[in-house]
Design an enzyme around this catalytic site. Structure first.
Site, PDB file in Angstrom:
ATOM      1  N   HIS A  93      19.623   5.319  13.976  1.00 57.40           N
ATOM      2  CA  HIS A  93      20.089   6.705  13.882  1.00 57.40           C
ATOM      3  C   HIS A  93      19.646   7.503  15.094  1.00 57.40           C
ATOM      4  CE1 HIS A  93      20.753   6.193   9.339  1.00 57.40           C
ATOM      5  NE2 HIS A  93      21.888   6.091  10.008  1.00 57.40           N
ATOM      6  N   CYS A  94      20.471   8.455  15.472  1.00 57.34           N
ATOM      7  CA  CYS A  94      20.263   9.220  16.702  1.00 57.34           C
ATOM      8  C   CYS A  94      19.932  10.662  16.341  1.00 57.34           C
ATOM      9  CB  CYS A  94      21.546   9.149  17.537  1.00 57.34           C
ATOM     10  SG  CYS A  94      21.436  10.049  19.097  1.00 57.34           S
ATOM     11  N   CYS A  96      23.177   5.809  23.001  1.00 52.48           N
ATOM     12  CA  CYS A  96      23.630   4.889  21.948  1.00 52.48           C
ATOM     13  C   CYS A  96      24.723   3.972  22.479  1.00 52.48           C
ATOM     14  CB  CYS A  96      24.119   5.667  20.727  1.00 52.48           C
ATOM     15  SG  CYS A  96      22.783   6.536  19.876  1.00 52.48           S
ATOM     16  N   HIS A 137      30.076   4.235  13.221  1.00 48.75           N
ATOM     17  CA  HIS A 137      28.659   4.365  12.862  1.00 48.75           C
ATOM     18  C   HIS A 137      28.113   3.037  12.299  1.00 48.75           C
ATOM     19  CE1 HIS A 137      25.161   6.835  11.378  1.00 48.75           C
ATOM     20  NE2 HIS A 137      25.067   5.807  10.552  1.00 48.75           N
ATOM     21  N   GLU A 138      28.804   2.496  11.301  1.00 50.22           N
ATOM     22  CA  GLU A 138      28.281   1.274  10.658  1.00 50.22           C
ATOM     23  C   GLU A 138      28.368   0.069  11.589  1.00 50.22           C
ATOM     24  OE1 GLU A 138      26.480   1.527   8.134  1.00 50.22           O
ATOM     25  OE2 GLU A 138      27.097   3.534   7.502  1.00 50.22           O
ATOM     26  N   CYS A 166      26.190  13.148  18.020  1.00 49.31           N
ATOM     27  CA  CYS A 166      26.413  11.706  18.230  1.00 49.31           C
ATOM     28  C   CYS A 166      26.858  11.061  16.916  1.00 49.31           C
ATOM     29  CB  CYS A 166      25.125  11.059  18.725  1.00 49.31           C
ATOM     30  SG  CYS A 166      25.220   9.257  18.868  1.00 49.31           S
ATOM     31  N   HIS A 198      25.514   0.099  13.886  1.00 45.75           N
ATOM     32  CA  HIS A 198      24.309  -0.390  13.212  1.00 45.75           C
ATOM     33  C   HIS A 198      24.229  -1.912  13.296  1.00 45.75           C
ATOM     34  CE1 HIS A 198      22.386   3.106  11.674  1.00 45.75           C
ATOM     35  NE2 HIS A 198      23.202   3.364  10.666  1.00 45.75           N
ATOM     36  N   CYS A 221      26.721   8.855  21.873  1.00 47.24           N
ATOM     37  CA  CYS A 221      26.132   9.529  23.027  1.00 47.24           C
ATOM     38  C   CYS A 221      25.824   8.463  24.087  1.00 47.24           C
ATOM     39  CB  CYS A 221      24.864  10.297  22.622  1.00 47.24           C
ATOM     40  SG  CYS A 221      23.438   9.242  22.285  1.00 47.24           S
TER      41      CYS A 221
HETATM   42 ZN   LIG Z   1      23.487   5.067   9.491  1.00 47.05          ZN
HETATM   43 ZN   LIG Z   2      23.249   8.831  20.021  1.00 51.10          ZN
END
Ligand SMILES: [Zn+2]
Ligand SMILES: [Zn+2]
Length: 183
Positions: free
Chosen positions: A143-144, A171, A133-134, A149, A137, A168
């Site tokens: 953000h999704c 992304c 996640h990070e 996701c 970024h 996903c």
């Molecule tokens: Zn985040």
């Molecule tokens: Zn996504």
């Protein structure tokens, strides 16, 4: 893309290896190294009133370190202290969007934090999700809205557990384009 995982303070080595595996599986054309240096948790990040560490200050130390290591496109700091960000009681991580550095905290990913039995598999899976996640970024992926996701915002550990450790299609495409643009 070449990614470095930077230990911040005391962290169990097996978690770093788990995160490394998760990142390699997720991002195309990516190598991930566990950096031998250990960054000390900056004591100025400690907020006495809250009994927590300011994630912004730790992240800026990771960034300062990353500027000395141009061989890595991205550096992910991994800390095991409770972190907060302004306006939030706690965060699982923080990143520059986009940028060269990201940070995750393992503190609230351990099942024992929630008075549950130790579960290494679950703990590693959570750490992988937060790391993916990070790092996404830092590639400019926001953000999704899809709750499955990995880029869905985690308000609590329930959100983290519900989402998959995968990007996903949309992304993933964004991340892949960003990586190919890094050259
Ligand atoms: Zn985040
Ligand atoms: Zn996504």
């Amino acid at each position: 893309m070449k990614v470095g995982i930077l230990q911040v303070g005391q962290v169990t080595p097996e978690v770093l290896v788990g995160i490394q595996e998760g990142l390699v599986k997720t991002f195309p054309d990516t190598t991930v190294a566990i950096i031998k240096d250990v960054l000390l948790v900056p004591q100025e990040a400690f907020d006495k009133k809250r009994g927590q560490y300011n994630s912004n200050i730790i992240l800026s130390c990771v960034k300062a370190y990353s500027s000395k290591k141009p061989e890595f496109y991205r550096i992910l700091g991994v800390a095991d202290v409770d972190i907060f960000s302004s306006g939030l009681n706690y965060v699982f991580g923080e990143a520059y969007v986009p940028g060269g550095a990201a940070l995750i905290s393992l503190w609230r990913l351990k099942p024992v934090f929630y008075k549950e039995k130790p579960n290494l598999v679950l703990f590693l899976l959570r750490a992988q999700k937060e790391a993916i996640h990070e790092l996404s970024h830092t590639l400019g992926v926001g953000h999704c809205p899809r709750s499955m996701c990995v880029m869905h915002f985690s308000n609590s550990i329930f959100d983290t557990d519900r989402k998959q450790s995968l990007l996903c299609d949309e992304c993933y495409l964004q991340a892949a384009i960003a990586i190919s643009n890094l050259g």
